[in-house]
Write a protein that holds these residues in place. Sequence first.
Motif, PDB file in Angstrom:
ATOM      1  N   ILE A 109     -14.232 -10.545  10.473  1.00  0.00           N
ATOM      2  CA  ILE A 109     -12.902  -9.936  10.507  1.00  0.00           C
ATOM      3  C   ILE A 109     -13.047  -8.481  10.085  1.00  0.00           C
ATOM      4  N   HIS A 110     -12.510  -7.589  10.915  1.00  0.00           N
ATOM      5  CA  HIS A 110     -12.527  -6.163  10.594  1.00  0.00           C
ATOM      6  C   HIS A 110     -11.098  -5.623  10.647  1.00  0.00           C
ATOM      7  N   VAL A 111     -10.752  -4.817   9.645  1.00  0.00           N
ATOM      8  CA  VAL A 111      -9.429  -4.202   9.585  1.00  0.00           C
ATOM      9  C   VAL A 111      -9.606  -2.690   9.562  1.00  0.00           C
ATOM     10  N   SER A 112      -9.018  -2.013  10.542  1.00  0.00           N
ATOM     11  CA  SER A 112      -9.005  -0.558  10.588  1.00  0.00           C
ATOM     12  C   SER A 112      -7.628  -0.102  10.123  1.00  0.00           C
ATOM     13  N   ILE A 113      -7.604   0.667   9.055  1.00  0.00           N
ATOM     14  CA  ILE A 113      -6.344   1.046   8.410  1.00  0.00           C
ATOM     15  C   ILE A 113      -6.004   2.496   8.754  1.00  0.00           C
ATOM     16  N   SER A 114      -4.772   2.714   9.165  1.00  0.00           N
ATOM     17  CA  SER A 114      -4.296   4.071   9.440  1.00  0.00           C
ATOM     18  C   SER A 114      -3.715   4.657   8.158  1.00  0.00           C
ATOM     19  N   LEU A 115      -4.411   5.625   7.611  1.00  0.00           N
ATOM     20  CA  LEU A 115      -3.959   6.334   6.408  1.00  0.00           C
ATOM     21  C   LEU A 115      -4.153   7.826   6.642  1.00  0.00           C
ATOM     22  N   ASP A 116      -3.309   8.634   6.025  1.00  0.00           N
ATOM     23  CA  ASP A 116      -3.481  10.080   6.160  1.00  0.00           C
ATOM     24  C   ASP A 116      -3.820  10.745   4.841  1.00  0.00           C
ATOM     25  N   SER A 117      -3.660  10.018   3.753  1.00  0.00           N
ATOM     26  CA  SER A 117      -4.041  10.517   2.443  1.00  0.00           C
ATOM     27  C   SER A 117      -4.052   9.315   1.508  1.00  0.00           C
ATOM     28  N   ALA A 118      -4.025   9.588   0.220  1.00  0.00           N
ATOM     29  CA  ALA A 118      -3.989   8.518  -0.769  1.00  0.00           C
ATOM     30  C   ALA A 118      -2.752   8.703  -1.645  1.00  0.00           C
ATOM     31  N   LYS A 119      -2.377   7.639  -2.289  1.00  0.00           N
ATOM     32  CA  LYS A 119      -1.302   7.628  -3.280  1.00  0.00           C
ATOM     33  C   LYS A 119       0.015   8.140  -2.704  1.00  0.00           C
ATOM     34  N   GLU A 120       0.759   8.899  -3.522  1.00  0.00           N
ATOM     35  CA  GLU A 120       2.092   9.346  -3.102  1.00  0.00           C
ATOM     36  C   GLU A 120       2.052  10.275  -1.893  1.00  0.00           C
TER      37      GLU A 120
END
Length: 195
Positions: free
Chosen positions: A45-56
């Motif tokens: 199982i592989h999960v590719s996560i769309s994020l543009d930064s961390a935290k707030e």
Amino acid sequence: MLKEHSKLLDALISSGHSKYITLKYQTNLSLQHNLTKYVNDYRHIHVSISLDSAKEYNDYLRYGSDWNVIDNNIRELKQHKISISVSATVTFLSILRYNDLIKYTKDWNIYLDYFILNTPDFLSIQHLPNKIKDRLMVEFRYYDDIYNVLDQPRDEDKFQKALKYCIELDRKQNLFDLFPELKEYYVDNSSRPIN
């Protein structure tokens, strides 16, 4: 998100085919999930996560996301040995906190991939003020594609359009509270259209 999805995964397990199947998901990981219960039944199982930064900063850039939920979901996936990667979009705002995302993914040993936004053009890193671009060009000197876009001539009108666009979208958080380095460059000209 679909109840039928779990039924399909369960049916594949019952059929005996699941051990030959790799599951891959693209998600913002902002919802609770039940992938961990399938770890032993599927090949991988592989999960590719769309994020543009961390935290707030991610919560601001991807309005509606909740970093605490995302972080907890990442911790759970890693605990169950589900492979994870992160895909990021580099914009005129995300680049200002991109090092936070780099650090987060390194700390968790997560592969980080990115693409540089080029449309809408006014949100491009190209149009940041030169003083900020100069600093970023030093920070990202080994990222040729980021460096090359930062090195292009800027357009002040497009930068002001980007700031106004973000200010008009502000809801729970204020642009300049999170990105105070931009405040001195903002020209408050309320009669200026943003077309």
